[in-house]
Design an enzyme around this catalytic site. Structure first.
Site, PDB file in Angstrom:
ATOM      1  N   LYS A   1       0.849  -1.201   0.000  1.00 27.62           N
ATOM      2  CA  LYS A   1       0.000   0.000   0.000  1.00 27.62           C
ATOM      3  C   LYS A   1       0.884   1.250   0.000  1.00 27.62           C
ATOM      4  O   LYS A   1       0.613   2.216  -0.707  1.00 27.62           O
ATOM      5  CB  LYS A   1      -0.902   0.001   1.241  1.00 27.62           C
ATOM      6  CG  LYS A   1      -2.012  -1.048   1.195  1.00 27.62           C
ATOM      7  CD  LYS A   1      -2.756  -1.094   2.527  1.00 27.62           C
ATOM      8  CE  LYS A   1      -3.628  -2.319   2.628  1.00 27.62           C
ATOM      9  NZ  LYS A   1      -4.235  -2.475   3.964  1.00 27.62           N
TER      10      LYS A   1
ATOM     11  N   ASP B   1     -10.644   2.826   4.623  1.00 30.79           N
ATOM     12  CA  ASP B   1     -10.907   1.382   4.505  1.00 30.79           C
ATOM     13  C   ASP B   1     -12.414   1.106   4.456  1.00 30.79           C
ATOM     14  O   ASP B   1     -12.841   0.013   4.126  1.00 30.79           O
ATOM     15  CB  ASP B   1     -10.335   0.640   5.727  1.00 30.79           C
ATOM     16  CG  ASP B   1      -8.995  -0.018   5.434  1.00 30.79           C
ATOM     17  OD1 ASP B   1      -8.731  -0.304   4.246  1.00 30.79           O
ATOM     18  OD2 ASP B   1      -8.228  -0.245   6.381  1.00 30.79           O
TER      19      ASP B   1
ATOM     20  N   GLN C   1      -4.282  -1.393  10.426  1.00 27.11           N
ATOM     21  CA  GLN C   1      -4.013  -2.673   9.765  1.00 27.11           C
ATOM     22  C   GLN C   1      -4.340  -3.853  10.683  1.00 27.11           C
ATOM     23  O   GLN C   1      -3.799  -3.990  11.767  1.00 27.11           O
ATOM     24  CB  GLN C   1      -2.547  -2.752   9.314  1.00 27.11           C
ATOM     25  CG  GLN C   1      -2.195  -4.015   8.546  1.00 27.11           C
ATOM     26  CD  GLN C   1      -2.923  -4.138   7.209  1.00 27.11           C
ATOM     27  OE1 GLN C   1      -3.075  -3.171   6.472  1.00 27.11           O
ATOM     28  NE2 GLN C   1      -3.401  -5.335   6.902  1.00 27.11           N
TER      29      GLN C   1
END
Ligand code: NAD
Length: 253
Positions: free
Chosen positions: A14, A81, A58
């Protein structure tokens, strides 16, 4: 993020994608000993930082930390997200602020390949909060690139192939290496493999390789289209994350 090896690879990918397209990305590695209040304080700090437009927590977090509380602590306007209940709710109502990255990647992949979604029967294998459930919700909306009939199969489903055999499109997101075989599919169906499973492979220097939830060998003989693993849904997920980040930046301009 913690020290989970798979997470470290995802985060690196990412970060690299952000750099490639001019988005500044900062990785904050918290020690395994981080407490919940410390984690929440870090998120609060980022929420209040005007130079930060997107925040990712994460998963999986180190043992003992409450992931749901952490997701809910992220400012919904910076939730790139799309894990925050407010954003999931908006998406379900058909008025999304952001779209969850992997489901959005699956749909973008179908649309860009010219595959019709409206009116199709789509079977999703997997009911997680990050893939199966949001994807089903997006696909049943009365909207462009949606309007499908959807069945979600999961560990409680009896006779999985009864459903997959009828599907025009099968999306495998179970996290179970090679569980969807060619003889479970309808001829000429479209197969999207979200699964990323590490299996042992002594021919590789690392001793392992990544495979999907679909047995590519048998399924590719039956399907009209099939996505590879790695290289199919994974890069799409990252592309959608970048798209959300740009949208988040525009929200605060
Ligand atoms: P998860 O473990 O949270 O959920 C898996 C779901 O599949 C569960 O709901 C379970 O009911 C169902 N399931 C498991 N085994 C099954 C079986 N034998 N039959 C029917 N249903 C079964 O997983 P997740 O986070 O949704 O991820 C699923 C897979 O997708 C994993 O391999 C993960 O690594 C991968 N993934 C890939 C990306 C990407 O960008 N490529 C993104 C997210 C997840």
């Amino acid at each position: 993020m913690g020290c989970d090896p798979a997470s470290q690879v995802y985060v690196r990918n990412k970060h690299k994608a952000c750099e490639e397209c001019g988005i500044k990305s900062t990785i904050i590695e918290l020690p395994e000993t981080t407490t919940q209040p410390e984690l929440l304080a870090q998120i609060e700090k980022l929420n209040g930082d005007k130079a930060v437009h997107g925040i990712l927590v994460q998963s999986p977090l180190p043992k003992g930390l409450d992931e749901h509380q952490a997701f809910q602590a992220v400012d919904p306007l910076k939730d790139v997200d799309c894990f925050h209940p407010e954003n999931i709710g908006l998406m379900m109502l058909g008025t999304p602020r952001f779209l969850p990255c992997t489901p959005a990647g699956v749909i973008e992949l179908l649309v860009r390949t010219g595959i019709e979604i409206s009116g199709q029967y789509i079977v999703i294998v997997g009911r997680s909060n990050i893939v199966g459930k949001p994807l089903a919700n997006m696909l049943i909306q009365k909207a462009k690139n949606a309007n499908a009939t959807v069945t979600i199969c999961h560990t409680g489903t009896k006779g999985l192939s009864y459903y997959t055999k009828q599907a025009d499109i099968v999306v495998a997101a179970a996290g179970c290496a090679g569980m969807i075989l060619g003889d479970m599919l309808n001829t000429n169906c479209v197969v999207v493999d979200v699964g990323t499973n590490e299996i042992e492979d002594s021919t590789k220097k690392s001793g392992h390789r990544l495979v999907g939830d679909v047995d590519y060998e048998s399924a590719s003989k039956v399907a009209s289209y099939i996505t590879p693993v790695p290289g199919g849904v994974g890069p799409m997920t990252i592309a959608m994350l970048l798209k959300n980040t740009v949208a988040a930046a525009k929200l605060t301009l």
